[in-house]
Enzyme design. Structure first.
Site, PDB file in Angstrom:
ATOM      1  N   SER A 160       0.907  -1.447  -0.137  1.00  0.00           N
ATOM      2  CA  SER A 160       0.057  -0.071   0.012  1.00  0.00           C
ATOM      3  C   SER A 160       1.026   1.298   0.058  1.00  0.00           C
ATOM      4  O   SER A 160       1.598   1.439  -0.966  1.00  0.00           O
ATOM      5  CB  SER A 160      -1.188   0.047   1.113  1.00  0.00           C
ATOM      6  OG  SER A 160      -1.875   1.012   1.097  1.00  0.00           O
TER       7      SER A 160
ATOM      8  N   ASP B 175      -9.870  -4.198  -5.038  1.00  0.00           N
ATOM      9  CA  ASP B 175      -9.191  -3.049  -4.251  1.00  0.00           C
ATOM     10  C   ASP B 175      -9.268  -1.572  -5.193  1.00  0.00           C
ATOM     11  O   ASP B 175      -8.942  -1.961  -6.461  1.00  0.00           O
ATOM     12  CB  ASP B 175      -7.670  -3.325  -4.102  1.00  0.00           C
ATOM     13  CG  ASP B 175      -6.764  -2.516  -3.442  1.00  0.00           C
ATOM     14  OD1 ASP B 175      -7.486  -1.342  -2.777  1.00  0.00           O
ATOM     15  OD2 ASP B 175      -5.579  -2.497  -3.463  1.00  0.00           O
TER      16      ASP B 175
ATOM     17  N   HIS C  72      -7.868  -5.180  -0.197  1.00  0.00           N
ATOM     18  CA  HIS C  72      -6.801  -4.342  -0.222  1.00  0.00           C
ATOM     19  C   HIS C  72      -6.341  -4.896   1.332  1.00  0.00           C
ATOM     20  O   HIS C  72      -7.064  -5.022   2.576  1.00  0.00           O
ATOM     21  CB  HIS C  72      -6.998  -2.800   0.167  1.00  0.00           C
ATOM     22  CG  HIS C  72      -6.042  -2.085   0.280  1.00  0.00           C
ATOM     23  ND1 HIS C  72      -5.000  -1.757  -0.620  1.00  0.00           N
ATOM     24  CD2 HIS C  72      -5.565  -1.632   1.528  1.00  0.00           C
ATOM     25  CE1 HIS C  72      -4.079  -0.797  -0.389  1.00  0.00           C
ATOM     26  NE2 HIS C  72      -4.433  -0.591   1.183  1.00  0.00           N
TER      27      HIS C  72
END
Length: 323
Positions: free
Chosen positions: A152, A252, A282
């Site tokens: 991320s 995601d 995610h």
């Protein structure tokens, strides 16, 4: 997607938070969730002095139960540049060490909003430079065995560290593993160029609003958000980047921008492999070890780590892709 499956998955959506006000609560909650028995993990903590000498950057080193590879995975955690730390990511990093058989070094970079851009980036860059310039610190013979890894916002930092190292004339890492990274600056469904922002930005683990809040806390100046040091997809020159494994999650909102960055790397002449984890949300790298998404990802990660980047570069200058 099947409407019933969509409805079930929406039950796992993150609580709708005002990240501008609630980030301290999120940090405390993450640390409680990651509370660990001291004897469970083989870890030791180190510190690296910042380049300007003003502070020390904590690094937690995880030893696998069985070391099967020489690589050291230099890990930058996620959390929107605002949450997450080496404590909350300790379970995920311990699992990474065991499932890959590699030493994992997790960087506790400074967080926004107390330390906005580029503070966290500078910390990650500093640790990468130290490890690449002196790999013996991590018990490896040469820097070719250092692999940058991030998820991320940490995937964003790994990508940007690679870009920055090249701009500085540094050889950089030979390989990087980017897990569902942030690569673009716009996550407004009305203006984003990516369908996944519109299709998956409201119902699941991460929302459009949360990503935008994170970006604004990390980079208060709106003009700076389009910088390649924040949004690497905006870089004009992506040549000379490490061999890259891009792993994305099907459900995601960051999926499309991550895969667009992978394509841009390929078009610039880099060797890239792309793997989309079906049905994944995610943040799945922090799931329990028995989860299907995690097992899927680590099968691909281990195959990538088994490849010899030096030998492969001598054999081919082409690119590869796997969806």
């Amino acid at each position: 997607m099947n409407p019933l499956i969509r409805a079930v998955l929406s039950l796992f959506a993150a609580p709708r938070l005002n990240m501008r006000e609630d980030y301290p609560k999120v940090r405390r909650f993450q640390r409680r969730m990651a509370a660990r028995p001291v004897s469970r993990y083989r870890v030791f903590d180190r510190q690296i002095l910042s380049e300007d000498g003003t502070h020390r950057i904590p690094v937690r080193v995880f030893q696998p139960r069985e070391r099967r590879r020489e690589e050291v995975l230099l890990f930058f955690h996620g959390g929107g540049w605002v949450t997450g730390d080496i404590e909350s990511y300790t379970p995920a990093c311990a699992a990474m060490a065991d499932l890959t058989g590699c030493v994992v070094a997790s960087v506790d970079y400074r967080l926004a909003p107390e330390h906005p851009f580029p503070a966290g980036l500078h910390d990650c860059l500093r640790v990468a430079q130290v490890l690449l310039d002196d790999p013996q610190r991590a018990g490896i013979e040469n820097a070719d065995r250092v692999v940058l890894v991030g998820d991320s916002a940490g995937g964003n930092l790994a990508a940007v560290v690679s870009l920055r190292l090249r701009a500085l004339g540094h050889p950089g890492a030979k390989r990087q593993i980017l897990l569902y990274p942030v690569t673009h600056w716009d996550h407004d469904p009305a203006t984003s160029p990516f369908p996944s922002v519109r299709n998956h930005g409201e119902d699941y683990r991460l929302t459009n609003t949360e990503v935008q809040d994170y970006l604004e806390l990390y980079v208060p100046d709106p003009d700076e958000r389009r910088s390649p040091l924040v949004a690497p997809l905006m870089a004009e020159d992506l040549s000379g980047q490490p061999d890259t494994l891009m792993i994305t999650a099907e459900l995601d909102l960051l999926r499309d921008e991550a895969e667009a960055y992978a394509r841009a790397l390929q078009e610039a002449g880099n060797t890239v492999r792309v793997h989309r984890v079906s049905g994944a949300l995610h943040g799945f790298i922090a799931l329990p070890r028995f989860s299907r998404a995690l097992r899927d990802a680590y099968e691909v990660i281990n195959a990538f780590l088994d490849e010899d980047p030096v030998a492969r570069k001598s054999d081919t200058d082409g690119t590869e892709s796997a969806a």
